[in-house]
Design a protein around this motif. Structure first.
Motif, PDB file in Angstrom:
ATOM      1  N   THR A  83       0.851  -1.153  -0.043  1.00  0.00           N
ATOM      2  CA  THR A  83      -0.208   0.079  -0.133  1.00  0.00           C
ATOM      3  C   THR A  83       0.690   1.170  -0.027  1.00  0.00           C
ATOM      4  OG1 THR A  83      -1.934   1.209   1.162  1.00  0.00           O
ATOM      5  CG2 THR A  83      -0.281   0.237   2.415  1.00  0.00           C
ATOM      6  N   ILE A  84       0.328   2.253  -0.536  1.00  0.00           N
ATOM      7  CA  ILE A  84       1.260   3.701  -0.551  1.00  0.00           C
ATOM      8  C   ILE A  84       0.881   4.409   0.668  1.00  0.00           C
ATOM      9  CG2 ILE A  84       1.537   5.690  -1.851  1.00  0.00           C
ATOM     10  CD1 ILE A  84       2.494   3.157  -3.417  1.00  0.00           C
ATOM     11  N   VAL A  85       1.878   5.154   1.330  1.00  0.00           N
ATOM     12  CA  VAL A  85       1.826   5.635   2.517  1.00  0.00           C
ATOM     13  C   VAL A  85       2.336   7.218   2.277  1.00  0.00           C
ATOM     14  CG1 VAL A  85       2.347   5.764   5.165  1.00  0.00           C
ATOM     15  CG2 VAL A  85       2.088   3.584   4.091  1.00  0.00           C
ATOM     16  N   ASP A  86       1.281   7.952   2.326  1.00  0.00           N
ATOM     17  CA  ASP A  86       1.485   9.364   2.465  1.00  0.00           C
ATOM     18  C   ASP A  86       1.934   9.973   3.746  1.00  0.00           C
ATOM     19  OD1 ASP A  86       1.827  12.340   2.053  1.00  0.00           O
ATOM     20  OD2 ASP A  86       0.146  12.048   0.663  1.00  0.00           O
ATOM     21  N   ILE A  87       3.295  10.227   4.071  1.00  0.00           N
ATOM     22  CA  ILE A  87       3.537  10.657   5.406  1.00  0.00           C
ATOM     23  C   ILE A  87       2.883  12.081   5.712  1.00  0.00           C
ATOM     24  CG2 ILE A  87       5.713  11.487   6.566  1.00  0.00           C
ATOM     25  CD1 ILE A  87       7.240   9.424   4.936  1.00  0.00           C
ATOM     26  N   ARG A  88       2.919  12.740   4.886  1.00  0.00           N
ATOM     27  CA  ARG A  88       2.057  14.324   5.048  1.00  0.00           C
ATOM     28  C   ARG A  88       0.635  13.874   5.734  1.00  0.00           C
ATOM     29  NH1 ARG A  88       3.045  16.199  -0.698  1.00  0.00           N
ATOM     30  NH2 ARG A  88       2.148  14.111  -1.077  1.00  0.00           N
ATOM     31  N   LEU A  89      -0.033  12.738   5.585  1.00  0.00           N
ATOM     32  CA  LEU A  89      -1.299  12.516   5.885  1.00  0.00           C
ATOM     33  C   LEU A  89      -1.194  11.999   7.416  1.00  0.00           C
ATOM     34  CD1 LEU A  89      -3.188  10.652   2.955  1.00  0.00           C
ATOM     35  CD2 LEU A  89      -3.476  13.098   3.798  1.00  0.00           C
ATOM     36  N   ILE A  90      -0.141  11.366   7.670  1.00  0.00           N
ATOM     37  CA  ILE A  90       0.132  10.814   8.927  1.00  0.00           C
ATOM     38  C   ILE A  90       0.484  11.906  10.018  1.00  0.00           C
ATOM     39  CG2 ILE A  90       2.124   9.661  10.346  1.00  0.00           C
ATOM     40  CD1 ILE A  90       2.367   7.705   8.118  1.00  0.00           C
ATOM     41  N   PHE A  91       1.174  13.165   9.622  1.00  0.00           N
ATOM     42  CA  PHE A  91       1.447  14.118  10.356  1.00  0.00           C
ATOM     43  C   PHE A  91       0.422  15.173  10.570  1.00  0.00           C
ATOM     44  CE2 PHE A  91       5.486  11.913  10.169  1.00  0.00           C
ATOM     45  CZ  PHE A  91       5.694  11.555  11.664  1.00  0.00           C
ATOM     46  N   ALA A  92      -0.175  15.251   9.471  1.00  0.00           N
ATOM     47  CA  ALA A  92      -1.492  16.241   9.511  1.00  0.00           C
ATOM     48  C   ALA A  92      -2.623  15.800  10.431  1.00  0.00           C
ATOM     49  CB  ALA A  92      -2.091  16.395   8.099  1.00  0.00           C
ATOM     50  N   ALA A 129       2.525  11.581  20.242  1.00  0.00           N
ATOM     51  CA  ALA A 129       2.991  10.287  19.935  1.00  0.00           C
ATOM     52  C   ALA A 129       2.304   9.585  18.975  1.00  0.00           C
ATOM     53  CB  ALA A 129       3.554   9.440  21.229  1.00  0.00           C
ATOM     54  N   ILE A 130       2.906   8.469  18.159  1.00  0.00           N
ATOM     55  CA  ILE A 130       2.223   7.559  17.330  1.00  0.00           C
ATOM     56  C   ILE A 130       2.746   6.379  17.311  1.00  0.00           C
ATOM     57  CG2 ILE A 130       1.242   9.562  15.920  1.00  0.00           C
ATOM     58  CD1 ILE A 130       3.635   8.842  13.968  1.00  0.00           C
ATOM     59  N   ILE A 131       1.766   5.521  17.035  1.00  0.00           N
ATOM     60  CA  ILE A 131       2.223   3.958  16.568  1.00  0.00           C
ATOM     61  C   ILE A 131       1.917   3.679  15.268  1.00  0.00           C
ATOM     62  CG2 ILE A 131       2.002   1.544  17.173  1.00  0.00           C
ATOM     63  CD1 ILE A 131       1.838   2.462  20.110  1.00  0.00           C
ATOM     64  N   LYS A 188      12.186   6.857   7.613  1.00  0.00           N
ATOM     65  CA  LYS A 188      11.579   8.144   6.845  1.00  0.00           C
ATOM     66  C   LYS A 188      10.571   8.830   8.041  1.00  0.00           C
ATOM     67  CE  LYS A 188      10.194   9.909   2.674  1.00  0.00           C
ATOM     68  NZ  LYS A 188       9.844   9.644   1.129  1.00  0.00           N
ATOM     69  N   ILE A 189       9.639   7.977   8.412  1.00  0.00           N
ATOM     70  CA  ILE A 189       8.685   8.686   9.375  1.00  0.00           C
ATOM     71  C   ILE A 189       9.141   9.111  10.629  1.00  0.00           C
ATOM     72  CG2 ILE A 189       6.263   7.952  10.546  1.00  0.00           C
ATOM     73  CD1 ILE A 189       5.825   5.954   8.134  1.00  0.00           C
ATOM     74  N   VAL A 190      10.017   8.387  11.289  1.00  0.00           N
ATOM     75  CA  VAL A 190      10.739   8.585  12.422  1.00  0.00           C
ATOM     76  C   VAL A 190      11.410   9.839  12.216  1.00  0.00           C
ATOM     77  CG1 VAL A 190      12.617   7.886  14.204  1.00  0.00           C
ATOM     78  CG2 VAL A 190      10.885   6.282  13.448  1.00  0.00           C
ATOM     79  N   LYS A 191      12.250  10.008  11.225  1.00  0.00           N
ATOM     80  CA  LYS A 191      12.863  11.482  10.988  1.00  0.00           C
ATOM     81  C   LYS A 191      12.010  12.636  10.761  1.00  0.00           C
ATOM     82  CE  LYS A 191      17.194   9.627   8.498  1.00  0.00           C
ATOM     83  NZ  LYS A 191      17.803   9.608   7.366  1.00  0.00           N
ATOM     84  N   ALA A 192      10.687  12.223  10.145  1.00  0.00           N
ATOM     85  CA  ALA A 192       9.807  13.319   9.875  1.00  0.00           C
ATOM     86  C   ALA A 192       9.328  13.919  11.200  1.00  0.00           C
ATOM     87  CB  ALA A 192       8.375  13.080   8.953  1.00  0.00           C
ATOM     88  N   GLY A 193       9.031  12.726  12.096  1.00  0.00           N
ATOM     89  CA  GLY A 193       8.453  12.921  13.564  1.00  0.00           C
ATOM     90  C   GLY A 193       9.459  13.670  14.324  1.00  0.00           C
ATOM     91  N   GLU A 194      10.661  13.383  14.482  1.00  0.00           N
ATOM     92  CA  GLU A 194      11.797  14.152  15.007  1.00  0.00           C
ATOM     93  C   GLU A 194      11.785  15.954  14.691  1.00  0.00           C
ATOM     94  OE1 GLU A 194      15.322  12.104  14.191  1.00  0.00           O
ATOM     95  OE2 GLU A 194      14.742  10.736  15.528  1.00  0.00           O
ATOM     96  N   LYS A 239       6.828  11.744  18.583  1.00  0.00           N
ATOM     97  CA  LYS A 239       7.643  10.737  18.853  1.00  0.00           C
ATOM     98  C   LYS A 239       7.025   9.381  18.298  1.00  0.00           C
ATOM     99  CE  LYS A 239      10.633   8.212  21.105  1.00  0.00           C
ATOM    100  NZ  LYS A 239      11.847   8.047  20.476  1.00  0.00           N
ATOM    101  N   VAL A 240       7.732   8.444  17.448  1.00  0.00           N
ATOM    102  CA  VAL A 240       7.331   7.401  16.745  1.00  0.00           C
ATOM    103  C   VAL A 240       7.588   6.421  17.559  1.00  0.00           C
ATOM    104  CG1 VAL A 240       7.130   5.712  14.788  1.00  0.00           C
ATOM    105  CG2 VAL A 240       7.192   8.250  14.786  1.00  0.00           C
ATOM    106  N   LEU A 241       6.472   5.776  18.327  1.00  0.00           N
ATOM    107  CA  LEU A 241       7.111   4.991  19.387  1.00  0.00           C
ATOM    108  C   LEU A 241       7.271   3.305  19.035  1.00  0.00           C
ATOM    109  CD1 LEU A 241       4.379   5.856  22.266  1.00  0.00           C
ATOM    110  CD2 LEU A 241       6.721   6.385  22.084  1.00  0.00           C
ATOM    111  N   ASP A 242       6.595   3.119  17.915  1.00  0.00           N
ATOM    112  CA  ASP A 242       6.640   1.543  17.389  1.00  0.00           C
ATOM    113  C   ASP A 242       6.097   1.628  16.096  1.00  0.00           C
ATOM    114  OD1 ASP A 242       7.202  -0.974  17.352  1.00  0.00           O
ATOM    115  OD2 ASP A 242       6.235  -1.803  19.181  1.00  0.00           O
ATOM    116  N   HIS A 243       6.368   0.580  15.419  1.00  0.00           N
ATOM    117  CA  HIS A 243       5.694   0.204  13.864  1.00  0.00           C
ATOM    118  C   HIS A 243       5.523  -1.293  14.207  1.00  0.00           C
ATOM    119  CE1 HIS A 243       5.824   0.091   9.338  1.00  0.00           C
ATOM    120  NE2 HIS A 243       4.935  -0.644   9.867  1.00  0.00           N
ATOM    121  N   ILE A 244       4.320  -1.654  14.319  1.00  0.00           N
ATOM    122  CA  ILE A 244       4.008  -2.881  14.469  1.00  0.00           C
ATOM    123  C   ILE A 244       3.178  -3.723  13.162  1.00  0.00           C
ATOM    124  CG2 ILE A 244       2.126  -4.619  16.034  1.00  0.00           C
ATOM    125  CD1 ILE A 244       2.562  -2.569  18.202  1.00  0.00           C
TER     126      ILE A 244
END
Length: 147
Positions: free
Chosen positions: A72-81, A90-92, A114-120, A125-130
């Motif tokens: 699946t395609i993940v748009d990092i901008r949507l995550i942080f928006a 924080a996010i998981i 890439k998402i961890v760097k954007a979160g910084e 904080k990106v706590l985990d990726h499960i």
């Protein structure tokens, strides 16, 4: 009618007055699996994000994208928006592997980094990726020292 620019974030608390708190990867996995549609977890890959407050209490879960059998395609901008709109600290990250294989792909690893760097940059904080599977097994990037 839902507007195109609205973000849907939801979480069912099963009628409990207490909000659920993430304490470890196992508790996160339980909350994540409760939010997954059991009829689709083995059909196509879906990427979701759990949004948390300062106390690691779940604010909501948002489906970021749904794809095919193997991606699946993940748009990092949507995550942080969504994180900014919900005032999350924080996010998981989570997605399923319909194949049942919990081992992360190279693309999974690169996306996580890439998402961890954007979160910084945003102080989120990106706590985990499960990674979850239809059979109930899961892989935690945090437990494996990858976050």
């Amino acid at each position: 009618m839902e507007r195109a620019n609205e973000i849907q974030i939801s979480y069912k608390n099963n009628g409990s007055a207490n909000q659920l708190k993430i304490t470890d990867a196992s508790s996160a996995n339980n909350i994540i699996m409760d939010s997954w549609d059991r009829n689709t977890i083995e059909l196509f890959e879906t990427f979701k994000v759990v949004y948390l407050n300062n106390c690691n209490t779940v604010k909501g879960i948002c489906t970021i994208s749904t794809g095919g059998i193997s991606g699946t395609i993940v748009d990092i901008r949507l995550i942080f928006a969504t994180a900014l709109k919900t005032l999350s600290t924080a996010i998981i990250l989570t997605h399923n592997h319909p194949s049942g294989v919990v081992v992360p792909s190279q693309a999974d690893i690169q996306l996580t980094q890439k998402i961890v760097k954007a979160g910084e940059l945003l102080d989120i904080k990106v706590l985990d990726h499960i990674i979850v599977t239809p059979h109930g097994s899961f892989y935690s990037f945090a437990n494996e020292g990858r976050i």
